[in-house]
Design a protein around this motif. Sequence first.
Motif, PDB file in Angstrom:
ATOM      1  N   ARG A  15      47.581  31.499  50.055  1.00  0.00           N
ATOM      2  CA  ARG A  15      46.922  32.066  49.046  1.00  0.00           C
ATOM      3  C   ARG A  15      45.406  31.395  49.138  1.00  0.00           C
ATOM      4  O   ARG A  15      44.302  32.140  49.033  1.00  0.00           O
ATOM      5  CB  ARG A  15      47.298  32.375  47.607  1.00  0.00           C
ATOM      6  N   ALA A 310      44.216  37.902  39.218  1.00  0.00           N
ATOM      7  CA  ALA A 310      44.435  39.166  39.734  1.00  0.00           C
ATOM      8  C   ALA A 310      43.229  39.553  40.599  1.00  0.00           C
ATOM      9  O   ALA A 310      43.220  40.139  41.682  1.00  0.00           O
ATOM     10  CB  ALA A 310      44.644  40.197  38.910  1.00  0.00           C
ATOM     11  N   ASP A 313      43.233  37.252  43.967  1.00  0.00           N
ATOM     12  CA  ASP A 313      44.262  37.701  44.815  1.00  0.00           C
ATOM     13  C   ASP A 313      44.212  39.041  45.228  1.00  0.00           C
ATOM     14  O   ASP A 313      45.240  39.427  45.968  1.00  0.00           O
ATOM     15  CB  ASP A 313      45.663  37.065  44.287  1.00  0.00           C
ATOM     16  N   LYS A 314      43.243  39.676  44.654  1.00  0.00           N
ATOM     17  CA  LYS A 314      43.143  41.466  45.034  1.00  0.00           C
ATOM     18  C   LYS A 314      44.432  42.179  44.631  1.00  0.00           C
ATOM     19  O   LYS A 314      45.377  42.801  45.431  1.00  0.00           O
ATOM     20  CB  LYS A 314      42.933  41.647  46.622  1.00  0.00           C
ATOM     21  N   LYS A 315      45.178  41.821  43.436  1.00  0.00           N
ATOM     22  CA  LYS A 315      46.384  42.151  42.970  1.00  0.00           C
ATOM     23  C   LYS A 315      46.209  43.054  41.698  1.00  0.00           C
ATOM     24  O   LYS A 315      44.891  42.867  40.998  1.00  0.00           O
ATOM     25  CB  LYS A 315      47.369  41.143  42.726  1.00  0.00           C
ATOM     26  N   ARG A 316      46.876  43.775  41.226  1.00  0.00           N
ATOM     27  CA  ARG A 316      46.637  44.624  39.972  1.00  0.00           C
ATOM     28  C   ARG A 316      47.123  43.617  38.916  1.00  0.00           C
ATOM     29  O   ARG A 316      48.052  42.848  38.843  1.00  0.00           O
ATOM     30  CB  ARG A 316      47.484  45.718  39.844  1.00  0.00           C
TER      31      ARG A 316
END
Length: 731
Positions: A15, A310, A313-316
Amino acid sequence: MQTPNSMFIYKNTLRKLISDSNIHSGLRVLIAMTITFIPALNSNLLHFFNQNSLHISISLCLGVMASAIVETDDNYKGRGKFIAAIVLCFFIASSSVELLMPFPILFALGLFISSFAFMMLAVLGTHYSKVGFGAVLIAIYTMIGYQSGINWYEQPLLLCLGALWYGLFSIVWNYYSPYRSLREQLAQLFFSLSRYQQQKSALFNEKEGTSREGIFSVRQQLAIQNISIMARFEQSKRIIESRFQVCQQQTELDKLNSYYFIAEQIHERISASQYLYSQLESTFGQSQILEGYHQLLLQLSEDCFQLGMAINDKKRYCHSRRLKWTVNALSDQLYLLKQKLHFSDKNEATQALQAIYENLKGIDRLLLSVSQAQQTEAPILSLTEEIQSNRSGFKQLLSAMTATNPIFKHAVRISVSLAAAFFLQHLLKLPQGFWLLLTVLFVCQPSFSETRKRLVQRSIGTLLGVLLGYPILLLIDGIFAQVLLLVFSAFLFFNYLRTNYGLAVIFITLFVMFLFNLLTGTGVEILSARIVETILGCGLSILAITFIFPDWQFQRFPSLVSQLLLLSGRYFTQVSDQYQYGRSENINYRITRFKTFRSDSMLTSAWQSMLFEPRSKQKLTKEVYALVNRCDALVSYIAALASHRHKMDDFEENIALQALINATKKQISTAYNPTDIDDGELESALQEFKYHEANLSGKTLLLVEQLRLIAFTALDIKLLLQQVNFARKRS
C-alpha cells in the motif's frame, strides 16, 4: 505458509509503494537515471560527442538529478512550461561555466552576477524561484564534470538533455496518476487535525486540565501544531487550484475538493476556545463529566485519522458506531448534570459546557456526511489574486531590489557567499572546491533558524555518509555495481528529501562518492576533502546569515501582530454579520478565515524560529512569548464564535448585543494603537459588559461571554504591544 501478521506487513508495504508520493518521486528518479546509463553500454549511441560513453551518461544523470530537485507539483501544462524554462536557464548557466572556467576572475564575477539574478527570479513566483535555484545548481554540477579538452557546448547540452528527459518522463508519469500527491496531502492534513484533537483532549483530563500551567502548556502545543496544519492546507490548496486550471469538470477532483472543504470546517471547530478551561475544571471537576469530553475528543481524533487513511488508500470512509454512541451518551450525561445541580440558563459555565458539546457534535456531523457520501459543492479556495500584478516582470524585479525585501536580501547573501566560496577554493587550492559552493547553496536559507538546522543536518549527514561509503568503495570496484548503488542512493535521497533532510544528506553523499569514483576513480581520496569543504561551507553560510542583511525574528513581531489583528478584525466582522444574515461558507468568508489562521501560524512560527537564534538576538522574550499566546487565544475565541454562528431572529431588536459587538470590534481595531490605555478605559469596557450581561440569558449570554473574551484579549494584546514598543525604544 504466510502468517496473518506477515500478510498484514506485506499489504502495508504494498500500500505504501502504491500511495506514497515520496516513494513515487524516488522511483521516477531511479528509472530515469537508469535509462541515462544506456549510452555507457553502447558508445555508438551518441557518437557526435567527444566525451567517453561513461562521462556522457554521468552528465545526463546530473541533469536528471538537478531537474528532479527543482520539480514542481503542477498540472501537465504547467509542468511543460516549467521544463521549457529550466532547460533554457540550465543551458545559459552551464554554458557560462564552460566558457568562463579558464578565467578565474571573470568566472567569480560571472558567478556573483548570475547567482544574484537567478535567485531574484523568486520575485516572480514559486516556480521561478525553483528555476533560479536549479540554474545555480546546474552551474555547480557543470564544475563537477568540467573537462578542459572538450567542446564547451557538450556538457551543457547533455545536462539539458538529462533535465528534459526527466521532465517529459515526469509529465507522463503524473498524467496517469494526477491526484496521488493531492490524496497524500489531504491525508496528512487529516492526520494533523487528528493530532490536534488528541492534544486538545488533554484540556479535559485529570493531569493537564487541573492546573493553569498544564492548560497553558497544552495551548502552546496546539499553537505549534497549527503551523503544520496550515502548511498542509496551503499545499493542498495549491494542488487543487493547479488541477482545476486544466479542467473544471473532474469528478474525483470535486470529491477531493469537498474533503478539503470539510477539513476547513473541522479545523475552525477544533481551534475554537469557549469559556476558560480552568474554570470548567473548578466547576465540574467532581462530576466526571469532563472525562466524557476527553473521550469524545479522542474518538473524534481517531475518526479523523481513519478518514485520512481512507483518502490516502482510495477507500470508503466508515463512520464509527462507537463515536455515535459516545455523542449520545455525553448528551444524556449533560442533561442529567443540569437536572442534578439545578443550573439555570444564566449559569455561564453550564452554557459553555453545552456549547463545547454542540461544537464537537458539529465535527461528528461533518465526519458523518463524508461517510454517507454527502459530497458538498465547494468553490475553489484561490488566493492567487494576492500575487498577481499588472506590472511587467522586469518592473517587479526592479521594485524588489530594496534592503527591506527578503528575496533581495537572500539573493545578496547567496551571491556573496558563492563568490567567497570560489575565492576560498582558489586560495586554499582545493581540488574539489565545488563542494564548498554546493554546501553554501543548500545550507544558506532565508532565516538564521533554518540555516542552523540545515547546518547540523548537513554536517552530521555528510559524516555518516562518508563513514558508510568508505568501506563500500573499498569492497566494490566494478562499474556496473557502482552504477546500481549510485541510482539506488538517488532513489533513497528523494524518498527522504521532504521528510528527513538529515537522512537524505547521507544518501546524496553516497551518490556523489560513487559519481566521483566512476568519473576519476578517486571516490575514496575525496572523502576527507568532502568533510572539510562541508564544514567550510557551513561556516560561510552562518557568517552570511549573521552579517549580510541580518533579519532577526524579534524585529518582525510588530508587523506580524499588526497583520494578525487586521485579519482578525475582518474575520470577526464576517462572523458577527452571519448572526444577522445567517450562516454561510461563502468564498470571501473562507479566504478571510484561511488568511487569519495562516497569519496566526506565521506568528507562532516566528517565535519558534527565534528560539534557534543567538541569545543576544532573543530580545523581549517574555513579552513576545505572552504576545504570541494572547494572539493565538484571540483567533481561538473568534473561531468559537464562528463555530456557533446562526441567524438570530431578534438580532435587529437586540440593541444590547449590537452594542457589545461594536465595542468588541473597536477593541480589536484599536489593539495596535500606540496610545496609552488609562484605567478609565479599562473600567469603561468592563462596566459595559457587566451592564448588558445582567439583562441577558441562555445562548445570548454565552455569546456575550465570548465577545467579552475577544474584547479583553484584544485589550491584553494592546497592553503587551505597548510594553514591547517601550522596551524597543529604550534599547
